[in-house]
Design a protein around this motif. Sequence first.
Motif, PDB file in Angstrom:
ATOM      1  N   VAL A   1       1.620 -29.827 -27.410  1.00 31.30           N
ATOM      2  CA  VAL A   1       0.814 -30.825 -26.701  1.00 31.30           C
ATOM      3  C   VAL A   1       0.784 -30.527 -25.208  1.00 31.30           C
ATOM      4  CG1 VAL A   1       0.668 -33.267 -26.108  1.00 31.30           C
ATOM      5  CG2 VAL A   1       1.206 -32.598 -28.445  1.00 31.30           C
ATOM      6  N   VAL A   2       1.934 -30.146 -24.651  1.00 28.97           N
ATOM      7  CA  VAL A   2       1.994 -29.816 -23.220  1.00 28.97           C
ATOM      8  C   VAL A   2       1.095 -28.632 -22.904  1.00 28.97           C
ATOM      9  CG1 VAL A   2       3.522 -28.951 -21.404  1.00 28.97           C
ATOM     10  CG2 VAL A   2       4.286 -30.799 -22.888  1.00 28.97           C
ATOM     11  N   GLN A   3       1.107 -27.617 -23.744  1.00 26.24           N
ATOM     12  CA  GLN A   3       0.259 -26.442 -23.515  1.00 26.24           C
ATOM     13  C   GLN A   3      -1.224 -26.777 -23.620  1.00 26.24           C
ATOM     14  OE1 GLN A   3       1.504 -23.273 -26.072  1.00 26.24           O
ATOM     15  NE2 GLN A   3       3.610 -23.253 -25.318  1.00 26.24           N
ATOM     16  N   ILE A   4      -1.583 -27.633 -24.577  1.00 25.86           N
ATOM     17  CA  ILE A   4      -2.994 -28.005 -24.718  1.00 25.86           C
ATOM     18  C   ILE A   4      -3.449 -28.826 -23.511  1.00 25.86           C
ATOM     19  CG2 ILE A   4      -4.619 -29.364 -26.082  1.00 25.86           C
ATOM     20  CD1 ILE A   4      -3.079 -28.547 -28.560  1.00 25.86           C
ATOM     21  N   VAL A   5      -2.612 -29.767 -23.066  1.00 26.64           N
ATOM     22  CA  VAL A   5      -2.953 -30.560 -21.887  1.00 26.64           C
ATOM     23  C   VAL A   5      -3.113 -29.671 -20.671  1.00 26.64           C
ATOM     24  CG1 VAL A   5      -2.095 -32.326 -20.300  1.00 26.64           C
ATOM     25  CG2 VAL A   5      -1.929 -32.680 -22.763  1.00 26.64           C
ATOM     26  N   ASN A   6      -2.207 -28.727 -20.498  1.00 22.35           N
ATOM     27  CA  ASN A   6      -2.298 -27.811 -19.362  1.00 22.35           C
ATOM     28  C   ASN A   6      -3.544 -26.940 -19.459  1.00 22.35           C
ATOM     29  OD1 ASN A   6      -1.249 -26.375 -17.008  1.00 22.35           O
ATOM     30  ND2 ASN A   6      -0.866 -24.703 -18.434  1.00 22.35           N
TER      31      ASN A   6
ATOM     32  N   ASP B   1       3.608 -14.937 -29.964  1.00 24.41           N
ATOM     33  CA  ASP B   1       4.305 -16.225 -29.998  1.00 24.41           C
ATOM     34  C   ASP B   1       4.132 -16.879 -28.634  1.00 24.41           C
ATOM     35  OD1 ASP B   1       5.840 -18.398 -30.488  1.00 24.41           O
ATOM     36  OD2 ASP B   1       7.742 -17.341 -30.687  1.00 24.41           O
ATOM     37  N   LEU B   2       3.365 -17.968 -28.605  1.00 20.22           N
ATOM     38  CA  LEU B   2       3.065 -18.639 -27.339  1.00 20.22           C
ATOM     39  C   LEU B   2       4.161 -19.586 -26.889  1.00 20.22           C
ATOM     40  CD1 LEU B   2      -0.733 -19.441 -27.817  1.00 20.22           C
ATOM     41  CD2 LEU B   2       0.324 -17.486 -26.678  1.00 20.22           C
ATOM     42  N   SER B   3       5.269 -19.666 -27.634  1.00 15.04           N
ATOM     43  CA  SER B   3       6.366 -20.535 -27.208  1.00 15.04           C
ATOM     44  C   SER B   3       7.001 -20.037 -25.908  1.00 15.04           C
ATOM     45  CB  SER B   3       7.426 -20.617 -28.306  1.00 15.04           C
ATOM     46  OG  SER B   3       7.960 -19.329 -28.591  1.00 15.04           O
ATOM     47  N   ALA B   4       6.793 -18.752 -25.568  1.00 10.71           N
ATOM     48  CA  ALA B   4       7.332 -18.232 -24.308  1.00 10.71           C
ATOM     49  C   ALA B   4       6.642 -18.847 -23.103  1.00 10.71           C
ATOM     50  CB  ALA B   4       7.202 -16.712 -24.279  1.00 10.71           C
ATOM     51  N   LEU B   5       5.461 -19.429 -23.295  1.00 10.49           N
ATOM     52  CA  LEU B   5       4.725 -20.042 -22.192  1.00 10.49           C
ATOM     53  C   LEU B   5       5.012 -21.532 -22.041  1.00 10.49           C
ATOM     54  CD1 LEU B   5       1.240 -18.370 -22.799  1.00 10.49           C
ATOM     55  CD2 LEU B   5       3.085 -17.590 -21.315  1.00 10.49           C
ATOM     56  N   SER B   6       5.982 -22.045 -22.778  1.00  9.35           N
ATOM     57  CA  SER B   6       6.267 -23.479 -22.713  1.00  9.35           C
ATOM     58  C   SER B   6       6.729 -23.899 -21.324  1.00  9.35           C
ATOM     59  CB  SER B   6       7.325 -23.834 -23.756  1.00  9.35           C
ATOM     60  OG  SER B   6       6.886 -23.517 -25.054  1.00  9.35           O
ATOM     61  N   PHE B   7       7.579 -23.083 -20.711  1.00  8.63           N
ATOM     62  CA  PHE B   7       8.114 -23.448 -19.388  1.00  8.63           C
ATOM     63  C   PHE B   7       7.009 -23.462 -18.346  1.00  8.63           C
ATOM     64  CE2 PHE B   7      10.054 -22.119 -15.332  1.00  8.63           C
ATOM     65  CZ  PHE B   7      10.901 -23.207 -15.131  1.00  8.63           C
ATOM     66  N   THR B   8       6.169 -22.435 -18.333  1.00 13.99           N
ATOM     67  CA  THR B   8       5.089 -22.390 -17.353  1.00 13.99           C
ATOM     68  C   THR B   8       4.054 -23.488 -17.616  1.00 13.99           C
ATOM     69  OG1 THR B   8       3.968 -20.735 -18.729  1.00 13.99           O
ATOM     70  CG2 THR B   8       5.385 -19.926 -16.962  1.00 13.99           C
ATOM     71  N   SER B   9       3.842 -23.841 -18.883  1.00 15.37           N
ATOM     72  CA  SER B   9       2.921 -24.939 -19.182  1.00 15.37           C
ATOM     73  C   SER B   9       3.461 -26.265 -18.665  1.00 15.37           C
ATOM     74  CB  SER B   9       2.677 -25.014 -20.691  1.00 15.37           C
ATOM     75  OG  SER B   9       2.055 -23.842 -21.162  1.00 15.37           O
TER      76      SER B   9
ATOM     77  N   ILE C   1       5.392 -26.597 -16.058  1.00 20.56           N
ATOM     78  CA  ILE C   1       5.181 -26.557 -14.606  1.00 20.56           C
ATOM     79  C   ILE C   1       3.718 -26.845 -14.281  1.00 20.56           C
ATOM     80  CG2 ILE C   1       5.243 -25.054 -12.576  1.00 20.56           C
ATOM     81  CD1 ILE C   1       7.614 -23.656 -13.770  1.00 20.56           C
ATOM     82  N   GLY C   2       2.795 -26.319 -15.104  1.00 21.74           N
ATOM     83  CA  GLY C   2       1.376 -26.589 -14.877  1.00 21.74           C
ATOM     84  C   GLY C   2       1.035 -28.061 -15.015  1.00 21.74           C
ATOM     85  N   CYS C   3       1.639 -28.740 -15.994  1.00 28.21           N
ATOM     86  CA  CYS C   3       1.389 -30.180 -16.147  1.00 28.21           C
ATOM     87  C   CYS C   3       1.912 -30.967 -14.949  1.00 28.21           C
ATOM     88  CB  CYS C   3       2.034 -30.671 -17.437  1.00 28.21           C
ATOM     89  SG  CYS C   3       1.203 -30.102 -18.944  1.00 28.21           S
ATOM     90  N   VAL C   4       3.069 -30.569 -14.431  1.00 26.34           N
ATOM     91  CA  VAL C   4       3.597 -31.217 -13.226  1.00 26.34           C
ATOM     92  C   VAL C   4       2.655 -31.001 -12.048  1.00 26.34           C
ATOM     93  CG1 VAL C   4       5.509 -31.228 -11.586  1.00 26.34           C
ATOM     94  CG2 VAL C   4       5.974 -31.080 -14.032  1.00 26.34           C
ATOM     95  N   ALA C   5       2.116 -29.786 -11.914  1.00 25.91           N
ATOM     96  CA  ALA C   5       1.166 -29.501 -10.837  1.00 25.91           C
ATOM     97  C   ALA C   5      -0.111 -30.324 -10.987  1.00 25.91           C
ATOM     98  CB  ALA C   5       0.833 -28.012 -10.828  1.00 25.91           C
ATOM     99  N   ILE C   6      -0.554 -30.532 -12.242  1.00 29.45           N
ATOM    100  CA  ILE C   6      -1.750 -31.349 -12.472  1.00 29.45           C
ATOM    101  C   ILE C   6      -1.503 -32.792 -12.042  1.00 29.45           C
ATOM    102  CG2 ILE C   6      -3.229 -32.310 -14.273  1.00 29.45           C
ATOM    103  CD1 ILE C   6      -2.878 -29.649 -15.771  1.00 29.45           C
ATOM    104  N   LEU C   7      -0.344 -33.326 -12.401  1.00 31.83           N
ATOM    105  CA  LEU C   7      -0.016 -34.699 -11.992  1.00 31.83           C
ATOM    106  C   LEU C   7       0.093 -34.812 -10.481  1.00 31.83           C
ATOM    107  CD1 LEU C   7       2.644 -35.614 -14.715  1.00 31.83           C
ATOM    108  CD2 LEU C   7       0.241 -36.310 -14.616  1.00 31.83           C
TER     109      LEU C   7
END
Length: 259
Positions: free
Chosen positions: A93-98, A226-234, A236-242
């Motif tokens: 969900v975090v990755q899709i939102v980002n 495997d896109l789970s490696a991008l969870s951390f950056t996603s 951070i992206g959601c925090v930047a969006i907020l």
Amino acid sequence: LKYLAGELGGFSPPVSLRMPSRLASRREAKAMVRLSTLLLAALALPQSSFAADRHSAAPRLTRGRRGSAPETSRPLLAATTPKPVGSSVTMTVVQIVNNVAGAGILTLAAGMAAGVGWVPAIAICVALGAISGYTFYLIGASCELTGTSNFKGLWGATLGPRSAWIVDGCIALMCLSAAIIYSGILGDVFSSLLRLAGVPASGWLRQAVIVSLTAAVLCPLSLLKDLSALSFTSAIGCVAILYTAAFVAVRALDGSYTA
């Protein structure tokens, strides 16, 4: 053995057992019958039960290297069970939102500022969100009914496997279009940042930034299985969006955007 001794009651079998009439007493005859029953029951038991009891009584030790302590053997199932891989539901969900909000948050703000207005913009966003949510529900319900887990399998189960290549083609075209759009966004953003940093403005700056970022960043990320490696950056992206949304709201309330 103790149970057998209790059943025999101290009986010592005679030398000759050819005929039952040769038994010394009735008590000895009963003891022999019980002994025969126990022996038959023991022979009827499978040997695996004795092996299981013998192995479960104490852990089996394996020989290690010289000078090292013996190790307790572990069950084969615990050693060979694969660990679950992939991204969790929350991180998905975090990755899709980002992915969705990261590219559209500033363009929506720019469209509203261009004269669309608050009410039409909010109505359009709510309507498109409702349509997207309903189509997502239909896809999930169809996959559950057909027992599939991807678009290609769902197409093959409903329309036939011969034309399933159409789904792969649509997904490839969508991914290619998204990569081109993101390359353009990154080129605009980073070329502006480079000009602010003192890099001379030129006609090739944007093109050079797009080619460099596409080859060095987007292409390796697109090859990940495997896109789970991008969870951390996603995250951070959601925090930047907020942060961006809060910053824009504060500037709008203090009158910075008024003409």
